[in-house]
Design a protein around this motif. Structure first.
Motif, PDB file in Angstrom:
ATOM      1  N   GLU A 300     106.718 124.437  54.354  1.00  0.00           N
ATOM      2  CA  GLU A 300     107.527 125.515  54.845  1.00  0.00           C
ATOM      3  C   GLU A 300     107.666 125.586  56.308  1.00  0.00           C
ATOM      4  OE1 GLU A 300     106.046 129.069  53.191  1.00  0.00           O
ATOM      5  OE2 GLU A 300     106.251 128.456  51.128  1.00  0.00           O
ATOM      6  N   THR A 301     109.038 125.246  56.794  1.00  0.00           N
ATOM      7  CA  THR A 301     109.122 124.827  58.158  1.00  0.00           C
ATOM      8  C   THR A 301     110.161 126.071  58.670  1.00  0.00           C
ATOM      9  OG1 THR A 301     108.803 122.635  58.198  1.00  0.00           O
ATOM     10  CG2 THR A 301     109.849 123.307  60.135  1.00  0.00           C
ATOM     11  N   GLU A 311     111.995 125.864  68.745  1.00  0.00           N
ATOM     12  CA  GLU A 311     110.686 125.585  68.494  1.00  0.00           C
ATOM     13  C   GLU A 311     110.336 125.569  67.076  1.00  0.00           C
ATOM     14  OE1 GLU A 311     107.669 124.826  72.299  1.00  0.00           O
ATOM     15  OE2 GLU A 311     107.883 126.953  71.404  1.00  0.00           O
ATOM     16  N   TYR A 312     109.796 124.839  66.293  1.00  0.00           N
ATOM     17  CA  TYR A 312     109.416 125.120  64.800  1.00  0.00           C
ATOM     18  C   TYR A 312     107.961 125.012  64.814  1.00  0.00           C
ATOM     19  CZ  TYR A 312     114.308 123.542  64.337  1.00  0.00           C
ATOM     20  OH  TYR A 312     115.579 123.388  64.504  1.00  0.00           O
ATOM     21  N   VAL A 313     107.547 125.700  63.512  1.00  0.00           N
ATOM     22  CA  VAL A 313     106.476 125.725  63.280  1.00  0.00           C
ATOM     23  C   VAL A 313     106.233 125.524  61.545  1.00  0.00           C
ATOM     24  CG1 VAL A 313     106.009 128.327  62.789  1.00  0.00           C
ATOM     25  CG2 VAL A 313     103.937 126.998  63.117  1.00  0.00           C
ATOM     26  N   CYS A 314     105.367 124.865  61.001  1.00  0.00           N
ATOM     27  CA  CYS A 314     105.272 124.451  59.626  1.00  0.00           C
ATOM     28  C   CYS A 314     103.921 124.852  58.961  1.00  0.00           C
ATOM     29  CB  CYS A 314     105.524 122.975  59.545  1.00  0.00           C
ATOM     30  SG  CYS A 314     105.301 122.512  57.746  1.00  0.00           S
ATOM     31  N   HIS A 323      91.665 124.418  41.461  1.00  0.00           N
ATOM     32  CA  HIS A 323      92.915 125.333  41.293  1.00  0.00           C
ATOM     33  C   HIS A 323      92.711 126.138  42.577  1.00  0.00           C
ATOM     34  CE1 HIS A 323      93.716 124.157  37.361  1.00  0.00           C
ATOM     35  NE2 HIS A 323      92.522 124.337  36.846  1.00  0.00           N
ATOM     36  N   VAL A 324      92.120 125.732  43.495  1.00  0.00           N
ATOM     37  CA  VAL A 324      92.122 126.580  44.876  1.00  0.00           C
ATOM     38  C   VAL A 324      93.095 126.335  45.911  1.00  0.00           C
ATOM     39  CG1 VAL A 324      90.765 126.943  47.050  1.00  0.00           C
ATOM     40  CG2 VAL A 324      89.603 126.377  44.926  1.00  0.00           C
ATOM     41  N   ARG A 325      93.878 127.357  46.313  1.00  0.00           N
ATOM     42  CA  ARG A 325      95.191 127.143  47.169  1.00  0.00           C
ATOM     43  C   ARG A 325      94.681 126.984  48.536  1.00  0.00           C
ATOM     44  NH1 ARG A 325      98.840 130.200  49.938  1.00  0.00           N
ATOM     45  NH2 ARG A 325     101.145 129.613  49.580  1.00  0.00           N
ATOM     46  N   HIS A 326      94.992 125.899  49.444  1.00  0.00           N
ATOM     47  CA  HIS A 326      94.736 125.591  50.500  1.00  0.00           C
ATOM     48  C   HIS A 326      95.914 125.883  51.438  1.00  0.00           C
ATOM     49  CE1 HIS A 326      90.459 124.184  49.898  1.00  0.00           C
ATOM     50  NE2 HIS A 326      91.216 123.929  48.675  1.00  0.00           N
ATOM     51  N   SER A 327      95.942 126.441  52.469  1.00  0.00           N
ATOM     52  CA  SER A 327      97.081 126.769  53.521  1.00  0.00           C
ATOM     53  C   SER A 327      96.736 126.399  54.970  1.00  0.00           C
ATOM     54  CB  SER A 327      97.657 128.292  53.385  1.00  0.00           C
ATOM     55  OG  SER A 327      98.710 128.341  54.051  1.00  0.00           O
ATOM     56  N   GLU A 328      97.501 125.792  55.765  1.00  0.00           N
ATOM     57  CA  GLU A 328      97.325 125.577  56.887  1.00  0.00           C
ATOM     58  C   GLU A 328      98.574 125.376  57.778  1.00  0.00           C
ATOM     59  OE1 GLU A 328      94.392 125.023  58.696  1.00  0.00           O
ATOM     60  OE2 GLU A 328      93.219 125.197  56.899  1.00  0.00           O
ATOM     61  N   MET A 329      98.560 126.028  58.873  1.00  0.00           N
ATOM     62  CA  MET A 329      99.900 126.243  59.949  1.00  0.00           C
ATOM     63  C   MET A 329      99.513 125.334  60.834  1.00  0.00           C
ATOM     64  SD  MET A 329     101.421 129.500  62.057  1.00  0.00           S
ATOM     65  CE  MET A 329     101.890 130.135  60.225  1.00  0.00           C
ATOM     66  N   GLY A 330     100.504 124.441  61.382  1.00  0.00           N
ATOM     67  CA  GLY A 330     100.287 123.570  62.610  1.00  0.00           C
ATOM     68  C   GLY A 330     100.745 124.151  63.623  1.00  0.00           C
ATOM     69  N   GLU A 331     100.950 123.643  64.784  1.00  0.00           N
ATOM     70  CA  GLU A 331     101.038 124.148  66.191  1.00  0.00           C
ATOM     71  C   GLU A 331     102.746 123.931  66.214  1.00  0.00           C
ATOM     72  OE1 GLU A 331      98.932 121.543  68.961  1.00  0.00           O
ATOM     73  OE2 GLU A 331      97.064 122.518  68.417  1.00  0.00           O
ATOM     74  N   LYS A 332     103.331 124.727  67.264  1.00  0.00           N
ATOM     75  CA  LYS A 332     104.706 124.496  67.596  1.00  0.00           C
ATOM     76  C   LYS A 332     105.031 123.193  67.917  1.00  0.00           C
ATOM     77  CE  LYS A 332     104.672 129.354  68.970  1.00  0.00           C
ATOM     78  NZ  LYS A 332     104.944 130.282  70.172  1.00  0.00           N
ATOM     79  N   LYS A 337     110.093 117.676  61.711  1.00  0.00           N
ATOM     80  CA  LYS A 337     109.225 116.452  61.451  1.00  0.00           C
ATOM     81  C   LYS A 337     107.988 116.358  62.059  1.00  0.00           C
ATOM     82  CE  LYS A 337     112.895 113.298  59.790  1.00  0.00           C
ATOM     83  NZ  LYS A 337     113.281 111.928  59.743  1.00  0.00           N
ATOM     84  N   GLU A 338     107.983 116.679  63.315  1.00  0.00           N
ATOM     85  CA  GLU A 338     106.946 116.874  64.256  1.00  0.00           C
ATOM     86  C   GLU A 338     105.989 117.694  63.657  1.00  0.00           C
ATOM     87  OE1 GLU A 338     107.626 116.732  68.452  1.00  0.00           O
ATOM     88  OE2 GLU A 338     108.527 114.574  68.250  1.00  0.00           O
ATOM     89  N   ALA A 339     106.363 119.173  63.343  1.00  0.00           N
ATOM     90  CA  ALA A 339     105.768 120.226  63.072  1.00  0.00           C
ATOM     91  C   ALA A 339     105.294 120.082  61.824  1.00  0.00           C
ATOM     92  CB  ALA A 339     106.861 121.519  62.848  1.00  0.00           C
ATOM     93  N   GLU A 340     105.817 118.987  60.776  1.00  0.00           N
ATOM     94  CA  GLU A 340     105.316 119.068  59.489  1.00  0.00           C
ATOM     95  C   GLU A 340     104.247 117.950  59.506  1.00  0.00           C
ATOM     96  OE1 GLU A 340     108.685 117.625  57.215  1.00  0.00           O
ATOM     97  OE2 GLU A 340     109.638 119.422  56.887  1.00  0.00           O
ATOM     98  N   ARG A 341     104.334 116.884  60.480  1.00  0.00           N
ATOM     99  CA  ARG A 341     103.427 116.109  60.623  1.00  0.00           C
ATOM    100  C   ARG A 341     101.990 116.956  61.321  1.00  0.00           C
ATOM    101  NH1 ARG A 341     103.585 110.832  64.481  1.00  0.00           N
ATOM    102  NH2 ARG A 341     103.730 112.356  65.992  1.00  0.00           N
TER     103      ARG A 341
END
Length: 360
Positions: A300-301, A311-314, A323-332, A337-341
């Motif tokens: 989700e970007t 500036e994008y954040v993903c 069945h554990v849900r893991h969520s991580e947010m990247g840097e700006k 594409k860079e935000a997703e990576r």
């Protein structure tokens, strides 16, 4: 003071040190090294040769055994790390193997285990001084330094470890499994990804960091009298400098100063291989999910702040097999594409720290 410390002090001062009582038909040096290795040679002559420096004329030197040991150490280290880290690709394994059999690592093994004391050689003053200086520097360090300490490791120290490794391999008739059991203890502690993450190769990391900013980084050493001065440049401007009697040490020190300055200005998010982000992080994360039979990663970007430019954040979400849900947010980042990576790297790193990568 331990035995090896007493021995080293007497070795440097030129006074003979007492040795363990030799076994029948074994020289004192062979018996002492066998005690270190916790292995008794079937053919003690192999170990005698492994401890003979090329400076001694009319005697078989360690050069051929050193050649063999170099190849065997790469094989055994590669096999150990291949089994220990099934989640790592070829590039990651290559870096781990290299740091565990590098001149730096093996020279420290020679100092920690006391192998250099038993080398038969001519009295080469320059060699003795370099080895003595390095040994003292290593003893003063709190921990091993994967990429170089204050004194450059003399190659002769690594040569001894490699030649002894070759001698053992010959003595066990090339039995890799038996050899691994004997020699693994000598190499420990094995340097793993956590150690490399804490102590990345500073010059390689700085090249990566500045390249991502579109800048050029390089270090230029210059000889000034009896010392070297290394200057670190970013886009042609000097940002750090350091002096040392050794060129390699001067470059590493300058790089560490520069890296410290960089980290004070902005966070450095790196993987164990010293990169800002794992190359092809999205592909690695996708392949991991397929291998583990998890659902595919969901990205989700969005704009980080629509009122202040693009500036994008993903955020990436992965549901693991339990069945554990893991969520991580990247840097700006300035591109989606860079935000997703970046987010994919954060997730991959978090899963590794939670031991999900080692699960079947």
């Amino acid at each position: 003071m331990c035995f090896w410390s007493r021995f080293w002090s007497r070795f440097i001062s030129g006074h003979p040190a007492s040795l363990p009582t030799p076994s029948p038909e074994r020289s004192p040096s062979v018996s002492a090294v066998e005690a270190i290795l916790k292995y008794e040679f079937n053919d003690p002559a192999l170990l005698e040769q492994a401890l003979t420096h090329p400076s001694l004329l009319n005697a078989p030197s360690y050069e051929r055994l050193e050649f063999l040991g170099d190849k065997v150490l790469n094989l055994v280290a590669g096999n150990l790390l291949f089994r220990a880290h099934p989640e790592f690709d070829q590039g990651q394994l290559t870096k781990l193997v290299w740091v565990n059999v590098s001149t730096e690592k093996l020279a420290r093994v020679a100092v920690h285990r006391g192998l250099y004391h038993f080398l038969k050689k001519r009295n080469v003053q320059n060699m003795n001084e370099k080895v003595g200086k390095f040994a003292r520097a290593v003893e003063e360090e709190a921990d091993d330094v994967p990429h170089g300490g204050s004194v450059t490791a003399p190659k002769v120290l690594a040569d001894i470890v490699e030649s002894v490794a070759g001698a053992i391999f010959k003595d066990v008739d090339s039995n890799v499994k038996q050899y691994e059991g004997i020699f693994r203890g000598l190499l420990e502690p094995i340097i793993g990804p956590e150690e490399l993450e804490q102590q990345p190769q500073p010059i390689a990391l700085l090249n990566e960091l500045y390249q991502k900013q579109g800048k050029v980084f390089h270090i230029k050493p210059e000889k000034k009298g009896s010392t070297y001065e290394a200057r670190a440049y970013v886009d042609g401007k000097v940002v750090a400098s350091c002096s040392s009697e050794d060129k390699k040490s001067a470059k590493l020190r300058a790089a560490r100063i520069c890296l410290s300055q960089f980290a004070q200005r902005e966070p450095v998010n790196r993987g164990f291989d010293g990169t800002l982000e794992i190359a092809e992080a999205k592909k690695k994360l996708h392949d991991l999910c397929v291998k583990k039979k998890w659902s595919k990663p969901k990205y989700e970007t969005e704009l980080a702040d629509p009122s202040h430019g693009k500036e994008y954040v993903c955020t990436v979400v992965v549901v693991t097999g339990d069945h554990v849900r893991h969520s991580e947010m990247g840097e700006k980042r300035s591109r989606k594409k860079e935000a997703e990576r970046c987010a994919a790297f954060q997730m991959y790193h978090a899963l590794r720290q939670s031991n999900y990568l080692s699960l079947p």
